[in-house]
Design a protein around this motif. Structure first.
Motif, PDB file in Angstrom:
ATOM      1  N   THR A 233       0.835  -1.203   0.000  1.00  0.00           N
ATOM      2  CA  THR A 233       0.000   0.000   0.000  1.00  0.00           C
ATOM      3  C   THR A 233       0.872   1.257   0.000  1.00  0.00           C
ATOM      4  OG1 THR A 233      -0.182  -0.105   2.425  1.00  0.00           O
ATOM      5  CG2 THR A 233      -1.943  -1.135   1.143  1.00  0.00           C
ATOM      6  N   THR A 234       2.026   1.186   0.636  1.00  0.00           N
ATOM      7  CA  THR A 234       2.968   2.304   0.601  1.00  0.00           C
ATOM      8  C   THR A 234       3.589   2.430  -0.785  1.00  0.00           C
ATOM      9  OG1 THR A 234       3.470   1.904   2.936  1.00  0.00           O
ATOM     10  CG2 THR A 234       4.971   3.348   1.736  1.00  0.00           C
ATOM     11  N   GLY A 235       3.872   1.289  -1.413  1.00  0.00           N
ATOM     12  CA  GLY A 235       4.432   1.293  -2.757  1.00  0.00           C
ATOM     13  C   GLY A 235       3.503   1.909  -3.784  1.00  0.00           C
ATOM     14  N   ILE A 236       2.206   1.715  -3.615  1.00  0.00           N
ATOM     15  CA  ILE A 236       1.236   2.311  -4.532  1.00  0.00           C
ATOM     16  C   ILE A 236       1.352   3.829  -4.509  1.00  0.00           C
ATOM     17  CG2 ILE A 236      -1.243   2.668  -4.936  1.00  0.00           C
ATOM     18  CD1 ILE A 236      -1.678  -0.201  -3.934  1.00  0.00           C
ATOM     19  N   ILE A 237       1.626   4.378  -3.324  1.00  0.00           N
ATOM     20  CA  ILE A 237       1.760   5.831  -3.179  1.00  0.00           C
ATOM     21  C   ILE A 237       3.131   6.311  -3.633  1.00  0.00           C
ATOM     22  CG2 ILE A 237       1.587   7.776  -1.563  1.00  0.00           C
ATOM     23  CD1 ILE A 237      -1.005   6.152  -1.834  1.00  0.00           C
ATOM     24  N   GLU A 238       4.177   5.544  -3.299  1.00  0.00           N
ATOM     25  CA  GLU A 238       5.542   6.025  -3.469  1.00  0.00           C
ATOM     26  C   GLU A 238       6.229   5.584  -4.756  1.00  0.00           C
ATOM     27  OE1 GLU A 238       6.737   8.170  -1.449  1.00  0.00           O
ATOM     28  OE2 GLU A 238       5.309   8.021   0.204  1.00  0.00           O
ATOM     29  N   ALA A 239       5.826   4.442  -5.335  1.00  0.00           N
ATOM     30  CA  ALA A 239       6.559   3.919  -6.495  1.00  0.00           C
ATOM     31  C   ALA A 239       6.316   4.710  -7.780  1.00  0.00           C
ATOM     32  CB  ALA A 239       6.253   2.440  -6.686  1.00  0.00           C
TER      33      ALA A 239
END
Length: 256
Positions: free
Chosen positions: A149-155
């Protein structure tokens, strides 16, 4: 379809994920049995947190080297399951992380016919041999599949102009103003659009597991590998597959 059942593990620290809606999406799309389970890391023994801590990445420009965690780091791993986001932006090697998760899947559910998909707030990344550095990833495919879920925001990257504005005038106050200036052009934490976007990553996870084909080159396809937030938001709001992947989906369903 080789998958007879799909199990999705919830991430309750991200309430914007409408898990029931996602379960229905998977069932309606693939006509497979689906099940929702609680957070994968809840009520676990210290062993899993110790192993996860070994996958932390400290050198962005060096291939993975197994880390020997401290007691404090292990404790932080345990506490982080209750945090809504990876505030310290700790990076984890996605493939090593996936291997560890696989070890803790029940043996009777760790086979080809059951696809496990785990949501996590940990920021997964993979080392790219083409430029010799780690890159954040929202999805680590295979089984179990990991959706960060963090990767969806940050990637996926924000607009170029956003970064240029930050470079020209960076203070905590100006950063907030710049973020407000581009509001709506990229996903944020606690964003109401997250479920719609997660649907796309679920689709990618299942299609990759079924076909072995990674992503799509067609920008109009929901399986497109978006490198920019603008692309991600467009493909997931568009909700269409290209002709090739529509045909692939039909074949998968017909072979169920």
């Amino acid at each position: 379809m080789k998958t007879s059942k799909i199990i999705i593990y919830d991430e309750p620290t991200v309430p914007e994920i409408q898990i029931k809606k996602l379960e229905k999406f998977l069932h309606d799309t693939f006509h497979a049995d689906t099940e929702i389970r609680k957070n994968f890391f809840e009520n676990r023994e210290d062993e899993i947190f110790q192993e996860i801590a070994t996958t932390r990445v400290f050198e962005l420009k060096k291939p993975f080297s197994k880390h020997i965690p401290t007691k404090l780091e292990i404790q932080i791993e345990k506490e982080n399951i209750d945090n809504s986001q990876n505030e310290e932006k700790i990076l984890y090697d996605g493939f090593e992380f996936q291997k560890i998760i696989s070890k803790f899947i029940p043996s009777n559910e760790n086979d080809q016919e059951i696809l496990n998909i785990i949501f996590t707030n940990k920021l997964t990344c993979t080392f790219d041999e083409s430029d010799f550095r780690y890159h954040a990833r929202a999805l680590i495919g295979t089984n179990p599949a990991i959706i960060s879920t963090t990767g969806i925001i940050e990637a996926p990257a924000k607009p170029k102009e956003y970064y240029l504005d930050l470079m020209v005038n960076f203070t905590k106050e100006s950063a907030e103003k710049i973020k407000e200036k581009y509001k709506g052009e990229f996903l944020e934490y606690n964003d109401s659009r997250i479920t719609e976007v997660v649907e796309g990553y679920l689709l990618q996870a299942v299609m990759y597991y079924e076909t072995g084909e990674a992503f799509c080159e067609d920008r109009e396809c929901r399986l497109y590998n978006a490198h920019w937030q603008k692309e991600l938001l467009y493909t997931q709001s568009n909700k269409k597959l290209c002709k090739n992947h529509e045909e692939s989906l039909r074949k998968i369903i017909n072979h169920s």
